[in-house]
Design a protein around this motif. Sequence first.
Motif, PDB file in Angstrom:
ATOM      1  N   GLY A 128       0.779  -1.225   0.000  1.00 49.67           N
ATOM      2  CA  GLY A 128       0.000   0.000   0.000  1.00 49.67           C
ATOM      3  C   GLY A 128       0.811   1.276   0.000  1.00 49.67           C
ATOM      4  N   ILE A 129       2.157   1.185  -0.003  1.00 50.14           N
ATOM      5  CA  ILE A 129       2.954   2.408   0.005  1.00 50.14           C
ATOM      6  C   ILE A 129       2.854   3.123  -1.340  1.00 50.14           C
ATOM      7  N   LEU A 130       3.012   2.382  -2.428  1.00 51.37           N
ATOM      8  CA  LEU A 130       2.886   2.957  -3.770  1.00 51.37           C
ATOM      9  C   LEU A 130       1.495   2.649  -4.328  1.00 51.37           C
ATOM     10  N   PHE A 131       0.997   3.551  -5.186  1.00 50.58           N
ATOM     11  CA  PHE A 131      -0.289   3.302  -5.840  1.00 50.58           C
ATOM     12  C   PHE A 131      -0.035   2.924  -7.295  1.00 50.58           C
ATOM     13  N   LYS A 132      -0.419   1.689  -7.688  1.00 49.71           N
ATOM     14  CA  LYS A 132      -0.203   1.201  -9.044  1.00 49.71           C
ATOM     15  C   LYS A 132      -1.446   0.454  -9.537  1.00 49.71           C
ATOM     16  N   MET A 133      -1.863   0.798 -10.777  1.00 49.07           N
ATOM     17  CA  MET A 133      -2.947   0.071 -11.459  1.00 49.07           C
ATOM     18  C   MET A 133      -2.563  -0.100 -12.924  1.00 49.07           C
ATOM     19  N   LYS A 134      -2.728  -1.322 -13.435  1.00 51.96           N
ATOM     20  CA  LYS A 134      -2.382  -1.551 -14.842  1.00 51.96           C
ATOM     21  C   LYS A 134      -3.360  -0.856 -15.781  1.00 51.96           C
ATOM     22  N   LEU A 157      19.887  12.810 -12.465  1.00 51.68           N
ATOM     23  CA  LEU A 157      19.481  11.899 -13.535  1.00 51.68           C
ATOM     24  C   LEU A 157      19.214  10.509 -12.976  1.00 51.68           C
ATOM     25  N   ILE A 158      20.111  10.055 -12.070  1.00 51.62           N
ATOM     26  CA  ILE A 158      20.013   8.707 -11.512  1.00 51.62           C
ATOM     27  C   ILE A 158      19.867   8.806 -10.006  1.00 51.62           C
ATOM     28  N   GLY A 159      18.938   8.036  -9.454  1.00 53.93           N
ATOM     29  CA  GLY A 159      18.748   8.028  -8.015  1.00 53.93           C
ATOM     30  C   GLY A 159      17.404   7.398  -7.668  1.00 53.93           C
ATOM     31  N   PRO A 160      17.101   7.268  -6.388  1.00 54.24           N
ATOM     32  CA  PRO A 160      15.783   6.748  -5.998  1.00 54.24           C
ATOM     33  C   PRO A 160      14.684   7.686  -6.491  1.00 54.24           C
ATOM     34  N   ARG A 161      13.591   7.132  -6.982  1.00 52.18           N
ATOM     35  CA  ARG A 161      12.484   7.959  -7.481  1.00 52.18           C
ATOM     36  C   ARG A 161      11.865   8.775  -6.352  1.00 52.18           C
ATOM     37  N   PRO A 162      11.589  10.054  -6.594  1.00 55.68           N
ATOM     38  CA  PRO A 162      10.891  10.850  -5.569  1.00 55.68           C
ATOM     39  C   PRO A 162       9.434  10.399  -5.478  1.00 55.68           C
ATOM     40  N   LEU A 163       8.968  10.157  -4.288  1.00 55.46           N
ATOM     41  CA  LEU A 163       7.612   9.652  -4.097  1.00 55.46           C
ATOM     42  C   LEU A 163       6.679  10.758  -3.620  1.00 55.46           C
ATOM     43  N   ALA A 164       5.385  10.532  -3.841  1.00 57.79           N
ATOM     44  CA  ALA A 164       4.371  11.487  -3.406  1.00 57.79           C
ATOM     45  C   ALA A 164       4.279  11.496  -1.885  1.00 57.79           C
ATOM     46  N   THR A 165       3.744  12.595  -1.342  1.00 65.39           N
ATOM     47  CA  THR A 165       3.613  12.705   0.108  1.00 65.39           C
ATOM     48  C   THR A 165       2.746  11.582   0.675  1.00 65.39           C
ATOM     49  N   ARG A 166       1.763  11.121  -0.107  1.00 70.82           N
ATOM     50  CA  ARG A 166       0.909  10.013   0.327  1.00 70.82           C
ATOM     51  C   ARG A 166       1.716   8.753   0.559  1.00 70.82           C
ATOM     52  N   PHE A 200       7.410  -3.018  -1.966  1.00 68.68           N
ATOM     53  CA  PHE A 200       8.254  -1.853  -1.712  1.00 68.68           C
ATOM     54  C   PHE A 200       9.563  -2.245  -1.043  1.00 68.68           C
ATOM     55  N   ASP A 201       9.598  -3.333  -0.281  1.00 70.69           N
ATOM     56  CA  ASP A 201      10.857  -3.780   0.312  1.00 70.69           C
ATOM     57  C   ASP A 201      11.867  -4.141  -0.777  1.00 70.69           C
ATOM     58  N   GLN A 202      11.383  -4.686  -1.888  1.00 70.40           N
ATOM     59  CA  GLN A 202      12.283  -4.983  -3.004  1.00 70.40           C
ATOM     60  C   GLN A 202      12.778  -3.686  -3.638  1.00 70.40           C
ATOM     61  N   VAL A 203      11.896  -2.693  -3.731  1.00 73.57           N
ATOM     62  CA  VAL A 203      12.306  -1.374  -4.222  1.00 73.57           C
ATOM     63  C   VAL A 203      13.412  -0.815  -3.330  1.00 73.57           C
ATOM     64  N   MET A 204      13.239  -0.943  -2.014  1.00 73.01           N
ATOM     65  CA  MET A 204      14.228  -0.440  -1.066  1.00 73.01           C
ATOM     66  C   MET A 204      15.568  -1.133  -1.235  1.00 73.01           C
ATOM     67  N   ARG A 205      15.561  -2.449  -1.456  1.00 77.81           N
ATOM     68  CA  ARG A 205      16.811  -3.180  -1.632  1.00 77.81           C
ATOM     69  C   ARG A 205      17.546  -2.682  -2.866  1.00 77.81           C
ATOM     70  N   VAL A 232       5.152   8.585   1.141  1.00 75.14           N
ATOM     71  CA  VAL A 232       6.141   8.767   2.207  1.00 75.14           C
ATOM     72  C   VAL A 232       5.470   8.722   3.573  1.00 75.14           C
ATOM     73  N   ALA A 233       4.215   9.116   3.646  1.00 77.29           N
ATOM     74  CA  ALA A 233       3.488   9.071   4.917  1.00 77.29           C
ATOM     75  C   ALA A 233       3.366   7.645   5.436  1.00 77.29           C
ATOM     76  N   ASN A 234       3.491   6.652   4.544  1.00 76.63           N
ATOM     77  CA  ASN A 234       3.391   5.233   4.940  1.00 76.63           C
ATOM     78  C   ASN A 234       4.751   4.590   5.195  1.00 76.63           C
ATOM     79  N   PHE A 235       5.841   5.388   5.155  1.00 73.20           N
ATOM     80  CA  PHE A 235       7.187   4.859   5.357  1.00 73.20           C
ATOM     81  C   PHE A 235       7.383   4.332   6.770  1.00 73.20           C
ATOM     82  N   SER A 236       8.228   3.296   6.870  1.00 76.95           N
ATOM     83  CA  SER A 236       8.799   2.902   8.154  1.00 76.95           C
ATOM     84  C   SER A 236      10.116   3.661   8.316  1.00 76.95           C
ATOM     85  N   GLU A 237      10.681   3.649   9.531  1.00 72.13           N
ATOM     86  CA  GLU A 237      11.916   4.397   9.793  1.00 72.13           C
ATOM     87  C   GLU A 237      13.039   3.985   8.838  1.00 72.13           C
ATOM     88  N   ARG A 238      13.139   2.692   8.531  1.00 70.89           N
ATOM     89  CA  ARG A 238      14.242   2.202   7.693  1.00 70.89           C
ATOM     90  C   ARG A 238      14.129   2.652   6.246  1.00 70.89           C
TER      91      ARG A 238
END
Length: 474
Positions: free
Chosen positions: A355-361, A394-403, A437-442, A405-411
């Motif tokens: 539920g951290i990211l919102f995705k629909m095909k 150009l390269i880096g972690p994608r910036p996420l919406a405030t919605r 999202f844990d795979q995204v984090m890795r 990031v509000a669901n982030f854990s400390e790690r």
Amino acid sequence: MTYSQLSEASLDLRAPVFSRVRKGGWWVRILTLFGCDYICLSIAWLIAESYISFEDFPWYTSRSSLGMLITILPQIAVMVIQGLYQTGRKRYDYFNIIKSLAFAHGLLLLILLCAKPVQFDSPSSLLLPWLLSIAFVCAGRFVVNATLEYMRDHKLIGSHPVFVICDPKEQEQYANFIKKENCYTIVGFDGYQALDRYNRKATIEQLNQLEVSEIFISWNAIKNRMFLCWLFQAAGITIHILPTEIKQIHKDVELSNIGGMPCMTFHCPLITGKDFWIKRVFDFCFASLFIILTSPVYVAIALAIKLDSSGPVFYKQTRVGLHGQTFEVWKFRTMHPDADKMQKELEDLNENKDGILFKMKDDPRVTRVGKFLRCYSLDELPQIFNVLRGEMSLIGPRPLATRDVANFSERHFIRQEVLPGITGWWQVSGRSDIVDFDQVMRLDLHYIENWSLWLDINILFKTVAVVLRKQGAY
């Protein structure tokens, strides 16, 4: 391109407030060893000159200071490359000294054979200088080491001030090990909380006030946040990791021995902050050239969006970037104008597992032109302007919406310690097909801990391939 344009970017984990030279008295060590090696090598070649002729050496004349300099500096350069001027016991690795001098004399022989392939017929003339060089350099290093040990034992020279971060119960044990090394003075202790996200700035300020150039950190304090190595290195501080167990090794780690205890050491570069400025210069130059070359594409996409649906050409959304600061990210509009309001009604259809990211095909909010733009990631092109402004890389972690990031854990907040990017490991490893999202984090952690300019270039090429294959795009 001006300095002010480059420096608009907020400083991320790789950069200090200002680029600076590494802290500590490392320059005294280098000057002492350089002077000792130069004197020892000069004596070796002067003695060798008494027994053999150097008339075949085009740059070497009897008692010539310039000729001696040209002969000796390449030998010292090889020793520098082999790490014989670094801290710790590396500089007293006598076997490495022998190999380095053998290689350097081999280079001199190769140069002579190329310069005088016919006349020079006495390769053995370099044997005596090599043997004498080994003997004198090893003896010189031994004398320097013995002198330093004597001066430390008798308190004739000061020791390095160091700071220790560990559990209070471990302080006495670690202090006893560190004191055995006889070259450190512990000026303070702190607990694990010193590395917490909201305490890091105060910790660095404290270390600067204490003039600490090296820090010891318990593995238990850093095991889930190895990215902090960037933070201390950017402050010019060398890091030693005190062991309990080893799970993850950083690319620049060195296993050393402190007071008989195995220890992981992260050496600080001589010039800190260079990584950040190399990346910033690359981003700025590439983005400027890209905009110039692709300006007709921008115009064509803008016309297509206007003809397809009502609403603005560009879509601005608040994203969370470096250090949790928000900024407006620019994209070509791919959805209907009321898409944000519709998302609340579609939350139950979110295909992301946590539920951290919102995705629909098959997102009903996407327009016809929008589907094409998303398919080839063309909607991301305006973010090049965010790169020029220093809000993104150009390269880096994608910036996420405030919605999100509000669901982030400390790690998860490590993502906010480097400039966000248009593309990254996540994008070239499956993009929207990755729903955990844990795979995204890795993937993001892998990028942060292994960053190099070549890695950025590699990801750029992979991005082109992924986009052309339309992999994970919807």
